[in-house]
Design an enzyme around this catalytic site. Structure first.
Site, PDB file in Angstrom:
ATOM      1  N   ASP A   8      -2.864   4.469  -2.343  1.00 47.32           N
ATOM      2  CA  ASP A   8      -4.082   5.266  -1.532  1.00 47.32           C
ATOM      3  C   ASP A   8      -4.449   6.626  -2.264  1.00 47.32           C
ATOM      4  O   ASP A   8      -3.690   7.432  -2.533  1.00 47.32           O
ATOM      5  CB  ASP A   8      -3.495   5.333  -0.137  1.00 47.32           C
ATOM      6  CG  ASP A   8      -4.738   5.574   0.901  1.00 47.32           C
ATOM      7  OD1 ASP A   8      -5.405   4.660   0.852  1.00 47.32           O
ATOM      8  OD2 ASP A   8      -4.638   6.766   1.394  1.00 47.32           O
ATOM      9  N   ASP A  15       0.917  -1.229   0.275  1.00 48.22           N
ATOM     10  CA  ASP A  15      -0.021   0.134   0.004  1.00 48.22           C
ATOM     11  C   ASP A  15       0.816   1.233  -0.095  1.00 48.22           C
ATOM     12  O   ASP A  15       1.891   1.271   0.662  1.00 48.22           O
ATOM     13  CB  ASP A  15      -0.870   0.099   1.375  1.00 48.22           C
ATOM     14  CG  ASP A  15      -2.347   0.345   0.688  1.00 48.22           C
ATOM     15  OD1 ASP A  15      -2.375   1.598   0.360  1.00 48.22           O
ATOM     16  OD2 ASP A  15      -3.278  -0.131   1.286  1.00 48.22           O
TER      17      ASP A  15
HETATM   18  O1  TEU Z   1      -9.491   5.689   1.594  1.00 45.42           O
HETATM   19  C1  TEU Z   1     -10.022   6.588   0.862  1.00 45.42           C
HETATM   20  C2  TEU Z   1     -11.146   7.348   1.326  1.00 45.42           C
HETATM   21  O2  TEU Z   1     -11.537   8.416   1.019  1.00 45.42           O
HETATM   22  C3  TEU Z   1     -11.828   6.469   2.465  1.00 45.42           C
HETATM   23  O3  TEU Z   1     -11.612   7.076   3.489  1.00 45.42           O
HETATM   24  C4  TEU Z   1     -13.380   6.443   2.082  1.00 45.42           C
HETATM   25  O4  TEU Z   1     -13.843   7.761   1.511  1.00 45.42           O
HETATM   26  C5  TEU Z   1     -14.336   6.021   3.129  1.00 45.42           C
HETATM   27  O5  TEU Z   1     -13.720   5.134   4.027  1.00 45.42           O
HETATM   28  C6  TEU Z   1     -15.601   5.389   2.321  1.00 45.42           C
HETATM   29  O6  TEU Z   1     -15.743   4.078   2.849  1.00 45.42           O
HETATM   30  C7  TEU Z   1      -8.126   5.322   1.762  1.00 45.42           C
HETATM   31  C8  TEU Z   1      -7.932   4.282   2.565  1.00 45.42           C
HETATM   32  O7  TEU Z   1      -8.449   3.174   1.882  1.00 45.42           O
HETATM   33  C9  TEU Z   1      -8.634   4.295   3.966  1.00 45.42           C
HETATM   34  O8  TEU Z   1      -8.516   3.338   4.880  1.00 45.42           O
HETATM   35  C10 TEU Z   1      -7.824   5.686   4.462  1.00 45.42           C
HETATM   36  O9  TEU Z   1      -8.341   5.845   5.757  1.00 45.42           O
HETATM   37  C11 TEU Z   1      -7.859   6.888   3.673  1.00 45.42           C
HETATM   38  O10 TEU Z   1      -7.439   6.526   2.394  1.00 45.42           O
HETATM   39  C12 TEU Z   1      -6.870   7.682   4.272  1.00 45.42           C
HETATM   40  O11 TEU Z   1      -5.323   7.239   3.757  1.00 45.42           O
END
Ligand code: TEU
Ligand code: CA
Length: 543
Positions: free
Chosen positions: A198, A97
């Site tokens: 991410d 990641d």
């Molecule tokens: O997720 C991107 C994100 O925008 C999520 O927070 C999403 O909007 C939300 O959970 C909707 O279900 C990524 C990662 O996958 C997440 O785990 C992280 O918290 C986020 O980025 C920040 O790094």
């Protein structure tokens, strides 16, 4: 040109919840290594490993304080190297990641940056003066509240699209980009299989113009990154892009543009949401809309892109609880969801536990919730006057902890995940839904996934065949063809709790490829599909 990452199935591991080996209640690298034989048996070709880097865990590892160190709770760099090697021996590649939209506020770059306005790392982040002793503008954080946080020491605001402990990196600064590329090369040199990127669609942001996703320089940065790091090395690169349309997806994944292998698009994921509102507001899900969205993505990328196929990840509720039926048709609907998705064109992703039909986990009090997104939303909405009941109902439906409860390995205490106290409670249905049970039952959901993966390895039509929707069906029947050379496969699924009639398209029915029916498929010209029936059958020429 054909690539390995078009032919494999990827398995996502959320390390905190996968397997604990030392009894501290937190999954670890040694736990992953101990379960590689299981994953090999499933048949996957790559693991997307959610972050394992050093982190204060404000957002469970998505807030990184050192990209080149392993989180102590997870293990050591030596174990990480061992994991890469042990996986390689089983023909499994490790996809890391890459979280570079932001760091932790405990990252050394930020510790330096906040010391003074003239610190050499100051421009690694985004700082603005207050406007009329208020926020620089009204941009909001995805985790609730303003996207700006005031820093007393240097008397400026810094920008954070996620939590206050996740300051956004300033990608406009070439030194930031170079530091990221150096870090990526450090990992590439260790023999990893690629990167899951991410919120990569946010790195081109222009906060002053209130542009966050799909900013003007986004694709220049990705082309530069490609050249400086993974370009020409045939690694899997998949961008997390919430706002992608097929047109946008082509910008990332058209091979001629030399950016990424593919993106995660989320259009299907939004089908039970209300346009213009947050994910916490839900509306009924309609199969008809799912057909439209999948068909659009299956047909529009053509040779200028490649699809990723997924129902689940660590941010999403469990699909069998969300759109399947986790009470009356648990196994059958889980198998339908698997068959429907894995027979499409693209690279399928399985999220840990999906292969045994793991479900959502219902909470009755906010103290049971660990996820920062859910907790912040709850606090904000409670203050705004919403009731606890409404908010907990939303969290039970959409909250991220649903996908994060520990992996259910067996029926022993805490599902064999830990000998200690798990960091997040195990779902109570683990005595029935667990890996040991699934492996014993030749008709389990696990073996449907295993077979689908096997078919993908053996049958080029699964990887390369064209997709064609059958339009003359009931709304709740999702049926399509895959077509490759002189072969045609017919995929039929009854995505509902009610029976529906179905008329076969023209062509002789051949061998059943896979099915969730207890008996052979009915072969009359028009048949009655039982709830959640799903099968794939060879179909001869249209004569
Ligand atoms: O997720 C991107 C994100 O925008 C999520 O927070 C999403 O909007 C939300 O959970 C909707 O279900 C990524 C990662 O996958 C997440 O785990 C992280 O918290 C986020 O980025 C920040 O790094
Ligand atoms: Ca542990």
């Amino acid at each position: 040109m054909r690539h390995w990452w078009q032919e494999v199935v990827v398995y996502q591991i959320y390390p905190r919840s996968f397997q604990d080996t030392n009894g501290d209640g937190i999954g670890d690298l040694a736990g992953i290594i101990s379960r590689l034989d299981y994953l090999q048996k499933l048949g996957i070709g790559a693991i997307w490993l959610s972050p394992v880097y050093q982190s204060p865990n404000d957002d469970n590892g998505y807030d990184i304080s050192d990209y080149q160190a392993i989180m102590q709770e997870f293990g050591t760099m030596a174990e990480m190297e061992q994991l890469i090697q042990a996986a390689k021996e089983r023909e499994i590649r490790i996809v890391l990641d890459l979280v570079v939209n932001h760091t932790s506020d405990e990252h050394n770059w930020f510790i330096e940056a906040r010391k003074a306005k003239d610190n050499p790392y100051r421009d690694f982040y985004i700082w603005r003066d207050p406007v009329n002793s208020n926020y620089p503008n009204d941009l909001k954080s995805i985790f609730s509240g303003p996207a700006w946080q005031y820093d007393e020491i240097s008397q400026q605001y810094y920008f954070h699209l996620f939590s206050q402990k996740q300051p956004d990196l300033n990608w406009a600064n070439p030194a930031v980009r170079q530091a990221v590329y150096d870090m990526m090369n450090f990992w590439i040199d260790k023999g990893i299989g690629g990167f899951r990127m991410d919120v990569i669609d946010l790195i081109g942001k222009v906060p002053d113009e209130k542009i966050t996703s799909n900013g003007p320089n986004l694709h220049d940065y990705l082309q530069e990154m490609n050249q400086a790091t993974f370009g020409g090395k045939d690694l899997l690169t998949v961008g997390e892009t919430w706002g992608a349309t097929p047109e946008i997806a082509k910008l990332y994944s058209d091979p001629a543009r030399e950016e990424l292998s593919m993106v995660f698009q989320f259009e299907h994921i939004g089908l039970d949401e209300v346009a213009g509102q947050s994910k916490w507001v839900s509306r009924p899900f309609q199969i008809k809309e799912l057909k439209d969205v999948f068909t659009k993505w299956q047909t529009e990328l053509g040779d200028q892109g490649w699809n990723s196929l997924f129902w689940n990840n660590h941010d999403l509720p469990r699909i069998v609880s969300r759109w399947g039926n986790d009470t009356d048709y648990h196994e059958k609907s889980a198998k339908l969801l698997a068959i429907l998705l894995h027979c499409m064109k693209g690279t399928p992703y399985i999220y840990q536990g999906e292969e045994i039909g793991m479900t959502n986990h219902i909470v009755t009090d906010i103290t049971e919730v660990e996820d920062i997104e859910s907790r912040n939303m709850y606090a904000e909405q409670l203050a705004a006057g919403k009731s606890k009941e409404t908010l907990l109902a939303a969290i039970n439906q959409k909250g991220r902890d649903n996908g994060r409860t520990p992996m259910q390995w067996d029926a022993s205490p805490n599902a064999g995940f830990t000998a200690g106290t798990p960091w997040l409670a195990v779902a109570p249905n683990y005595s029935k839904i667990n890996v040991m049970q699934a492996l014993r039952d030749p008709h389990s959901v696990f073996y449907t996934y295993q077979k689908l993966i096997h078919l993908r390895k053996e049958q080029p039509i699964m990887v390369w065949g064209d997709y064609k929707l059958l339009t003359e069906t009931a709304d709740d029947v999702f049926s399509y063809l895959r077509i490759y050379e002189d072969k045609r496969w017919l995929i039929v699924t009854n995505f509902s709790n009610a029976p529906h009639s179905f008329t076969y398209p023209k062509g002789a029915l051949g061998k059943v490829i896979i099915s969730n029916l207890a008996t052979d498929i009915p072969r009359e010209p028009t048949i009655s599909l039982e709830p959640w029936d799903a099968f794939v059958v060879e179909l001869g020429e249209e004569t």
